[in-house]
Design an enzyme around this catalytic site. Structure first.
Site, PDB file in Angstrom:
ATOM      1  N   LYS A   1      -0.100  -6.246   0.721  1.00  0.00           N
ATOM      2  CA  LYS A   1       1.051  -6.891   1.346  1.00  0.00           C
ATOM      3  C   LYS A   1       1.316  -6.381   2.756  1.00  0.00           C
ATOM      4  O   LYS A   1       2.252  -6.814   3.400  1.00  0.00           O
ATOM      5  CB  LYS A   1       2.292  -6.699   0.476  1.00  0.00           C
ATOM      6  CG  LYS A   1       2.739  -5.273   0.300  1.00  0.00           C
ATOM      7  CD  LYS A   1       4.020  -5.256  -0.539  1.00  0.00           C
ATOM      8  CE  LYS A   1       4.546  -3.835  -0.694  1.00  0.00           C
ATOM      9  NZ  LYS A   1       5.816  -3.807  -1.427  1.00  0.00           N
ATOM     10  N   ARG A   2       0.487  -5.485   3.203  1.00  0.00           N
ATOM     11  CA  ARG A   2       0.697  -4.923   4.529  1.00  0.00           C
ATOM     12  C   ARG A   2       0.751  -6.013   5.611  1.00  0.00           C
ATOM     13  O   ARG A   2       1.603  -5.989   6.479  1.00  0.00           O
ATOM     14  CB  ARG A   2      -0.417  -3.926   4.836  1.00  0.00           C
ATOM     15  CG  ARG A   2      -0.134  -3.083   6.035  1.00  0.00           C
ATOM     16  CD  ARG A   2      -0.714  -1.674   5.892  1.00  0.00           C
ATOM     17  NE  ARG A   2       0.081  -0.774   6.716  1.00  0.00           N
ATOM     18  CZ  ARG A   2       0.703   0.291   6.250  1.00  0.00           C
ATOM     19  NH1 ARG A   2       0.614   0.587   4.967  1.00  0.00           N
ATOM     20  NH2 ARG A   2       1.401   1.059   7.048  1.00  0.00           N
TER      21      ARG A   2
END
Length: 494
Positions: free
Chosen positions: A254-255
């Site tokens: 999800k970075r």
RNA sequence: GCUCCCAUCGUCUAGAGGUUAGGACCCAGGGUUUUCAACCCUGUAACCGGAGUUCAAUUCUCCGUGGGAGCACCA
């Protein structure tokens, strides 16, 4: 084939990852193909990270995707309870059996000792893993330490030599040396089982016939096989699916990308399209067409056709597919219903009114001001993201800390959001305004907008997160190195 | 570092010894259209490398290389 029973076993430690839906999809396909059952099991054995509110999100997200289960914590079933935290007694008994049978042993090593050990191993570049310190304690020593009331864990006694053959339906036989895997903890100090213990016991007790899981589990399969062996149980058939990847080829995280199912729902994707796209990540098109239904997939499904390479999640292709569903698979009546079910409804509008009412001169002012609540994405200008008296370079790091702070908000309401963002301002020792100004621009794509905290609350956690990431990118983003350094400082100060 | 998995256009893939290596997304050009989409047509673009096996390898084998994953009292 004997009764096919598959399961999805998410842990409620965060928003539901599309990778979870991807696995659940193939679980369901297999179950439907063979008239089997699909089981939902909540793996909440990590007491520090598991949250009941995430469990609700799991149910909601997977149901929205149309991946319904036959048995689970919320629907019941003959093999319950389906929540691992309610099964601790079962694991304890099973662990005792193992210890009595000589397949496992109590270990009294402290985490400090383990840390030191690990550091030494890294330094000496020797094999990483537990060194078997407590493996051969005598019965007297164990009794003595137990009597002292020392904290301990239960470790599995792994063979120290030989080769383990993992049979994988997709990949064939995989050979792994036992020497490669250490004595895994089965029961933690807190009395809860680890994944390895719980998964084997539960899969057996729940009569799971096929385990479809991510490739990241291949290396720990020998541990599971050793456990099956120790109990004298028949292991399930394993199928390791390739991973979903970021555009740069690393495991999807999800970075930089939206990874939660909830994001896709909120952004207006259709569950059929998302399912279809996810299927394409590991399975070739059914017939000539990239677009196919779940039923067609079930009909066509053949494990030999599964693709083994990791697949980059390509948002553009998803967008195209989703567009096709919207224009080819729906009457305008259905589309209207979809819109209403989504966000174009009284309930959603009513939530906006409290802060929109005083900002209107005519009714015509309403829609333009709330458009950003419905937009898939907005397009903030760099200059609008930088408050007066601040430099552009200062903003991405601040936005990153805001993302971290917001990630920790469990109850996504005005209050929690406000507290998190005030915390960010404090961290930077900035006036709160210098935090809120960029955030307003990031969320709305405009210089000004409705109140920030309320807007974020309405936008949802996942959409908010994605807009902040987009805003960071408008300003050139944040290098991995800088982010790592920032994270250290951020964690230290809290 | 050690171990395992994987390898066809930028991306998702078809191919299962002999093909002009096909399709889809993206991109470019054109057509249609009051505009924009949509739609239609055309185009750019790939078998990681080296040895074998074979009359013939993208396809089979091995070795490299590259990418990924795992090596927690997280799952």
């Amino acid at each position: 084939m004997t009764d096919v029973r598959v399961r999805i076993a998410p842990s409620p430690t965060g928003p539901v990852h599309v990778g979870t839906a991807y696995q659940a999809l193939f679980d369901l396909v297999l179950a439907k193909k063979h008239g089997g059952k699909f089981v939902m099991r909540i793996e909440d054995t990590d007491q520090t990270r598991s949250r009941p509110e995430y469990e609700e999100q799991i149910f909601k997200a997977l149901r929205w995707m149309g991946l319904d289960w036959d048995e689970g914590p919320d629907v019941g079933g003959p093999y319950g309870p389906y929540r691992q935290s309610e099964r601790t007694e079962i694991y304890r008994e099973h662990a005792k059996q193992l210890v009595d049978g000589g397949h496992a042993y109590p270990c009294f090593c402290t985490s400090e000792r383990l840390d030191v050990l690990r550091k030494e191993q890294m330094q000496n570049k020797t094999k990483l893993g537990y060194d078997g310190h407590c493996r051969d304690l005598s019965a007297e020593e164990v009794a003595e330490k137990l009597a002292e009331g020392l904290d301990h864990v239960i470790r599995l006694k792994m063979p120290q030599e030989g080769t383990c053959i993992v049979k994988d339906r997709f990949r064939g036989e995989i050979e792994l040396d036992y020497a490669q895997v250490d004595d895994q903890v089965l029961i933690k100090t807190d009395g809860f089982p680890t994944y390895h213990m719980a998964v084997v016991v539960d899969d057996h007790l729940m009569k799971i016939s096929h385990v479809i899981r991510g490739e990241e589990w291949i290396m720990s399969t020998p541990k599971h096989l050793v456990l099956y062996e120790a109990y004298g149980w028949e292991p399930p058939e394993y199928m390791h699916l390739s991973l979903l990847l970021n555009p740069d080829g690393s495991k999807m995280s999800k970075r930089r990308n939206p990874t939660s199912v909830e994001y896709y729902r909120r952004a207006g994707y259709s569950p059929q399209a998302l399912r279809n796209y996810l299927a394409l990540m590991a399975y070739p098109p059914v017939g000539e067409e990239d677009m196919f239904s779940f039923e067609q997939l079930v009909e066509d499904f053949d494990p030999d056709k599964i693709n083994l390479g990791g697949s980059i999640f390509d948002m553009e292709k998803l967008n195209w597919l989703n567009g096709r569903y919207l224009r080819e698979d729906r009457s305008s009546e259905q589309l209207l219903k979809d819109l209403k079910d989504w966000l174009v409804n009284d309930e959603h509008f009513a939530q906006m009114l409290p802060f929109l009412q005083q900002r209107m001169e005519t009714l015509g002012d309403f829609m333009p001001q709330v458009a950003f609540f419905f937009a898939r994405k907005v397009d903030p200008q760099a200059e609008d993201l930088v408050p007066k008296k601040r430099q552009a370079e200062e903003i991405p790091p601040m936005l990153q800390t805001a993302i971290w702070a917001l990630d920790e908000v469990l109850d996504w309401q005005k209050e929690g959001i406000e507290a998190a963002l005030r915390g960010v301002a404090e961290y930077w020792e900035w006036p709160v305004r210098d935090v809120t100004v960029p955030l307003i621009a990031a969320l709305t794509g405009e210089k000004v907008g409705p109140p920030l905290f309320e807007s974020a609350a309405l936008l949802g956690q996942d959409m908010t997160r994605m807009r902040l990431i987009d805003a960071m990118n408008v300003l050139g983003g944040l290098s991995k190195k800088k982010a790592a350094k920032l994270e250290k400082g951020w964690k230290a100060k809290r």
